[in-house]
Scaffold this motif. Structure first.
Motif, PDB file in Angstrom:
ATOM      1  N   GLU B 118       8.983  -4.491  -1.832  1.00 30.66           N
ATOM      2  CA  GLU B 118       9.523  -5.496  -2.759  1.00 30.66           C
ATOM      3  C   GLU B 118       8.430  -6.453  -3.236  1.00 30.66           C
ATOM      4  O   GLU B 118       8.450  -6.916  -4.378  1.00 30.66           O
ATOM      5  N   VAL B 119       7.484  -6.726  -2.338  1.00 30.70           N
ATOM      6  CA  VAL B 119       6.386  -7.624  -2.711  1.00 30.70           C
ATOM      7  C   VAL B 119       5.551  -6.991  -3.826  1.00 30.70           C
ATOM      8  O   VAL B 119       5.192  -7.645  -4.813  1.00 30.70           O
ATOM      9  N   ASP B 121       6.518  -4.699  -5.968  1.00 31.97           N
ATOM     10  CA  ASP B 121       7.310  -4.713  -7.205  1.00 31.97           C
ATOM     11  C   ASP B 121       7.268  -6.089  -7.868  1.00 31.97           C
ATOM     12  O   ASP B 121       7.135  -6.203  -9.086  1.00 31.97           O
ATOM     13  N   ASN B 122       7.364  -7.138  -7.061  1.00 31.20           N
ATOM     14  CA  ASN B 122       7.358  -8.485  -7.632  1.00 31.20           C
ATOM     15  C   ASN B 122       6.009  -8.855  -8.249  1.00 31.20           C
ATOM     16  O   ASN B 122       5.967  -9.497  -9.303  1.00 31.20           O
ATOM     17  N   ILE B 124       3.953  -6.814  -9.599  1.00 32.21           N
ATOM     18  CA  ILE B 124       3.814  -6.063 -10.849  1.00 32.21           C
ATOM     19  C   ILE B 124       4.696  -6.666 -11.939  1.00 32.21           C
ATOM     20  O   ILE B 124       4.274  -6.789 -13.089  1.00 32.21           O
TER      21      ILE B 124
END
Lengths: 293, 293
Positions: B118-119, B121-122, B124
């Motif tokens: 998730e990190v 993805d965030n 990006i």
């Protein structure tokens, strides 16, 4: 010996044709060379004409750096560690930073309210933490606060931009920009309390007047600009990332920057004006910009 | 009619000479063209040879976008306001952000400790908030987590980098890099939990296979990378901004990216390994990067 045999005129004709072919092919190849010498102006109309800056041509002939003048040969390597957050804290930080940055917009309506000088210095220091090819740090941030100089910058930019819009950019680009309601009138160049002009140093000038190669200078300076934009957003200031086409040489001379510096971007910086508007653009969702493998 | 007069051999000789001249000049001009087609590789040795990608030559002949396919003609403009902090809070935020970013270093020793998806993805998504020419958003972030693909990437890069270091880069550049203790062995390409390969879309591909111009695509994507670096630093992850020279076409094919995408940067992302070291570099002070007017 028949001096003028039956075939002589035929040979003469063939020779004439060959001479014409040679002359023609020479003319063509010189034309091709001319067009090849300027390939970018055809394929990338938005690339600046700064390289036509006549002062550069003189310096271009000087000797290049032929001795080692870069990083210290005895450069020490030291242990490195970084802040380590627990996983839930990492996720939270990454989400909050995204939410902060996602509010950033390019704003063309900037108020003349004053902004603390220290904030501007800090955001530029922050931009200066960017990585660069072989740690050359090939950037100069010119911060213009003087209203007279800001106005001179506006005059140069509006003059060139009017020509850009009317002649240089082509219909498609002007159409693209019409949707963003931009044109060659740039009021923010007068109203914004600060103009930050970002120059890339295309090569370094050493004390002995030799040149030092600046690897990847444009990419490095653009990365620094990205960090600068994040730093501005972090303090609640706005800007618009502008690339004043064909204004580089005149602005460089106005701001008395050396010949190795080329204007890459101009950021007017301040608070948004009360009646500021932005085009209602959406950003691509994650799935359209990321591929997971 | 004397078929073979005295002068006939002379004419034949002249014709032969002229034919040789024509053939020679044609060969020369095609050689010139070849070198002109690749002017950058002479003046900027670190520029990628991606344009020699043979697949591109075929597509280059296709029709360009000749209809309007960009921003909506009826794009609405909406009021804009931003977070406004009190002056002392602004100064504090600007200083803290500088201190955070100033701790960022290019780290070449990356541990294989896992990092929450998730990190990534965030960060990006955060990079995707960057501005871009006419809002074209010309970036693709390929996130590679698969160990097999990471290793294939490593093999391609080490193979090309060895040639870069030994043949393509020149003594000065290799000297510069020696101080940073970098060479063509890139262990981090296996150990880092994620490799983020950042592609610039040099033009857009429309549904009807026409091209859409992407103004300033390299600058836009580099700005996005700057924001990405800030986002990584904000969550305590490290990377090194690498530009794998001449690996673009092979990596593009490996990762099955379309022909309009060119590799701009590769970022291995993770936590620093326990024995990580960095060269003891200093950054230029504010006075050396900022000019106040």
């Amino acid at each position: 010996m028949a001096l003028f045999s039956f075939f002589t005129p035929v040979f003469v004709a063939i020779i004439c044709i060959l001479v014409v072919i040679i002359l023609n092919s020479k003319r063509k190849s010189s034309k091709k060379q001319e067009s090849k010498n300027n390939p970018k102006s055809e394929s990338r109309p938005w690339v600046d004409e700064d390289l036509q800056d006549s002062t550069e041509l003189q310096l271009g002939e000087e000797a290049e750096d032929d001795g080692w003048q870069g990083l210290d040969e005895n450069l020490q390597h030291v242990p490195f560690s970084s802040e380590c957050y627990p996983e839930n804290e990492m996720v939270k930080r990454s989400r909050e930073f995204y939410e902060l940055l996602n509010k950033r917009r390019s704003v063309r309506f900037i108020s003349d309210d004053p902004v603390p000088r220290e904030v501007i210095d800090n955001v530029i220091k922050t931009a200066g933490t960017a990585p660069s090819g072989a740690h050359t740090e090939p950037w100069t941030f010119v911060v213009v606060q003087d209203p007279k100089v800001k106005h001179e910058i506006r005059e140069i930019i509006e003059e060139e931009e009017e020509i850009n819009y009317k002649k240089r950019m082509g219909e498609k680009w002007v159409n693209d920009l019409k949707r963003l309601r931009t044109n060659w009138i740039k009021e923010y160049l007068d109203t914004a309390p600060y103009l930050i002009l970002i120059f890339k140093q295309v090569y370094g000038l050493l004390p002995d007047n030799k040149k030092r190669i600046h690897y990847y200078n444009e990419i490095s300076v653009s990365i620094a600009c990205g960090i600068l934009l994040a730093a501005l957003q972090n303090v609640g200031l706005v800007t618009v990332t502008s690339t004043p086409l064909n204004c580089g040489p005149r602005l460089r001379v106005l701001l008395q920057r050396p010949i190795n510096e080329k204007l890459l971007m101009l950021l007017p910086v301040g608070y948004p004006s009360k009646d500021a508007t932005v085009p209602d653009l959406k950003r691509k969702p994650l799935d359209e910009i990321r591929v997971a493998i």
